[in-house]
Enzyme design. Structure first.
Site, short mmCIF file in Angstrom:
data_model
loop_
_atom_site.label_atom_id
_atom_site.label_comp_id
_atom_site.label_asym_id
_atom_site.label_seq_id
_atom_site.Cartn_x
_atom_site.Cartn_y
_atom_site.Cartn_z
N SER A 198 0.89 -1.39 -0.06
CA SER A 198 0.05 -0.23 -0.13
C SER A 198 0.93 1.08 0.04
O SER A 198 1.50 1.57 1.08
CB SER A 198 -0.61 -0.11 1.17
OG SER A 198 -1.56 -1.06 1.11
N LYS A 241 0.60 5.82 7.87
CA LYS A 241 1.19 5.96 6.64
C LYS A 241 0.36 6.13 5.56
O LYS A 241 0.50 6.99 4.60
CB LYS A 241 2.40 4.72 6.50
CG LYS A 241 3.16 4.42 5.20
CD LYS A 241 2.30 3.64 4.41
CE LYS A 241 2.07 2.21 4.94
NZ LYS A 241 1.59 1.12 3.73
N LYS A 268 -7.16 1.62 -2.50
CA LYS A 268 -6.86 1.12 -1.29
C LYS A 268 -6.84 2.31 -0.14
O LYS A 268 -7.27 2.11 0.87
CB LYS A 268 -5.28 0.60 -1.29
CG LYS A 268 -4.78 0.35 0.00
CD LYS A 268 -5.30 -0.84 0.68
CE LYS A 268 -4.66 -0.95 2.09
NZ LYS A 268 -5.20 -2.00 3.00
#
Ligand code: NAD
Length: 297
Positions: A96, A239, A171
Site C-alpha cells: 500500500s 502511513k 486502497k
C-alpha cells in the site's frame, strides 16, 4: 506455470507467498531479514540473492513492502528489481503506497519494457493466510489478465480499478473508511460505557442494524477484550492516511475526517503505540474521557 519472484516476506508477504507455493507455483523469494526468508525457503521456495537476482530469474515479480520508499529502493535502487528484470516480465507491487509513487515506478518499468501493476490488498493477516484478500489493481488490461490467475490464489476478489495508481487510490479510499469507522466506533462505545452500559450488549444490539460493518465485527470484540495485538499496525495506518492526504492535496480535495484520524494515529505513535493494532485508535478517545471500554464487573 510462470516462475514467480516474491520480495517482502513480512506479516502479509509470508502467508501470501506460502499460498502460491500451496497452489503449485514455482517460487523464488527474497527479504532483507533472514528469518522469514529461511521460513519460506523451508516451505519449498528457492532463495533469491537480491531483488535484482530474484527479478532476473522470474517472469512475474511480486513486491510486498512497507511503503513507497522501500518499494523505490527495492525496484529502482542499486541491485534492485529493474537491474535484473527481463523485457516482457511483469512487476506487481502489492504494497500500500502513494499512487503517485506507483506511477513513477510504472514509468521506470515501462522505460525498460517491463509491465507494472499496483495491486494493494485489504483483509489483513487472517485473509492473507486464508487466501481471501480483496485485491485492487491498477494497470493495463493485458498485464492484469496475465497476473489475474496468480492474484486469484491470494485473494477471493481481484478487481481492475483503472490505470497504474488506481489500485492504490482504491486502497486509500478503503483505509479512510476503516480508520474513520474505528474512530466512530470508539466514540460510541466510550459513551455507552460511561453511561453504565455493557459495551458487548451495545455491540450485539447494533451490529445487525445500519451501523453494523465488517470493521465493527472485527474490531469491537478486540477493544472489549482489551486485545490490541496486530493485525494491522497503527504506524502502517498512519502511513496510509498520510499518503491519502498527500494525494488529496495534489488534487485539491479536502478530507477533514481523514486529517483528524491521521493526527490521532500520529499522537498514538508518539505515545509508544505504533506497533499496536489500529483498533487501539479507541484508546485515544478513552484517554480523553478517562474511561476504558470493557465489560462491567
Ligand atoms: P511488514 O513490515 O510485516 O513486512 C514488510 C517486509 O518487507 C519485511 O519482512 C521487511 O524485511 C521487507 N523489506 C523491507 N525493505 C525491503 C527491501 N528493500 N528488500 C526486500 N525486503 C524488504 O509489513 P506487512 O504488514 O506485511 O505489510 C506490507 C504492506 O501491506 C504494507 O504496505 C501494508 O500497509 C500493507 N497491508 C498490510 C496489512 C496488515 O494487516 N498487516 C493489511 C493490508 C495491507
Amino acid at each position: 506455470m510462470s516462475q514467480i519472484g516474491f520480495i517482502g516476506l513480512g506479516i502479509m508477504g509470508k502467508p501470501m507467498s506460502k499460498n502460491l507455493l500451496k497452489a503449485g507455483h514455482s517460487l523464488l523469494v527474497f527479504d532483507v531479514v533472514p528469518e522469514p526468508l529461511a521460513e519460506v525457503v523451508a516451505a519449498g521456495a528457492a532463495r533469491g540473492e537480491s531483488c535484482a537476482d530474484t527479478a532476473a530469474r522470474s517472469e512475474i515479480i511480486i513486491t510486498m513492502l512497507p511503503d513507497g520508499p522501500e518499494v523505490e529502493t527495492a525496484v529502482l535502487g542499486p541491485d534492485g528489481v529493474l537491474e535484473g528484470a527481463r523485457k516482457g516480465s511483469t512487476v506487481v507491487d502489492m504494497s500500500s503506497i502513494s499512487p503517485m509513487v506507483s506511477q513513477k515506478i510504472g514509468a521506470a518499468c515501462a522505460a525498460k519494457g517491463v509491465d507494472f501493476l499496483d495491486a494493494p490488498v485489504s483483509g489483513g493477516e487472517p485473509k492473507a493466510i486464508d487466501g481471501t484478500l480483496a485485491i485492487m489493481v491498477g494497470g493495463k488490461r493485458e498485464a492484469f489478465e496475465k497476473a489475474q490467475p496468480i492474484l486469484a490464489k491470494m485473494g477471493s476478489s481481484v478487481t481492475l480499478t483503472g490505470d497504474i495508481g488506481a489500485g492504490n487510490v482504491t486502497k486509500l479510499a478503503n483505509q479512510i473508511m476503516v480508520a474513520c469507522n474505528i474512530a466512530a466506533m470508539g466514540e460510541a462505545l466510550v459513551l455507552a460505557t460511561r453511561a453504565g452500559l455493557d459495551p458487548e450488549v451495545v455491540f450485539n444490539a447494533v451490529k445487525g442494524g445500519l451501523a453494523g460493518s465488517t470493521v465493527l465485527n472485527a474490531k469491537a470484540p478486540m477493544v472489549i477484550g482489551r486485545n490490541f495485538k496486530p493485525g494491522f499496525r497503527i504506524k502502517l495506518h498512519q502511513k496510509d492516511l498520510r499518503n491519502a492526504l498527500l494525494a488529496a492535496e495534489s488534487m485539491k480535495v479536502s478530507l477533514p475526517f481523514t486529517a483528524m484520524a491521521q493526527q490521532i494515529l500520529m499522537a498514538l505513535m508518539n505515545g509508544g503505540k505504533g506497533e499496536l493494532d489500529h483498533s487501539a485508535i479507541v484508546t485515544f478517545i478513552e484517554e480523553m474521557a478517562g474511561i476504558e471500554v470493557k465489560r462491567p464487573g
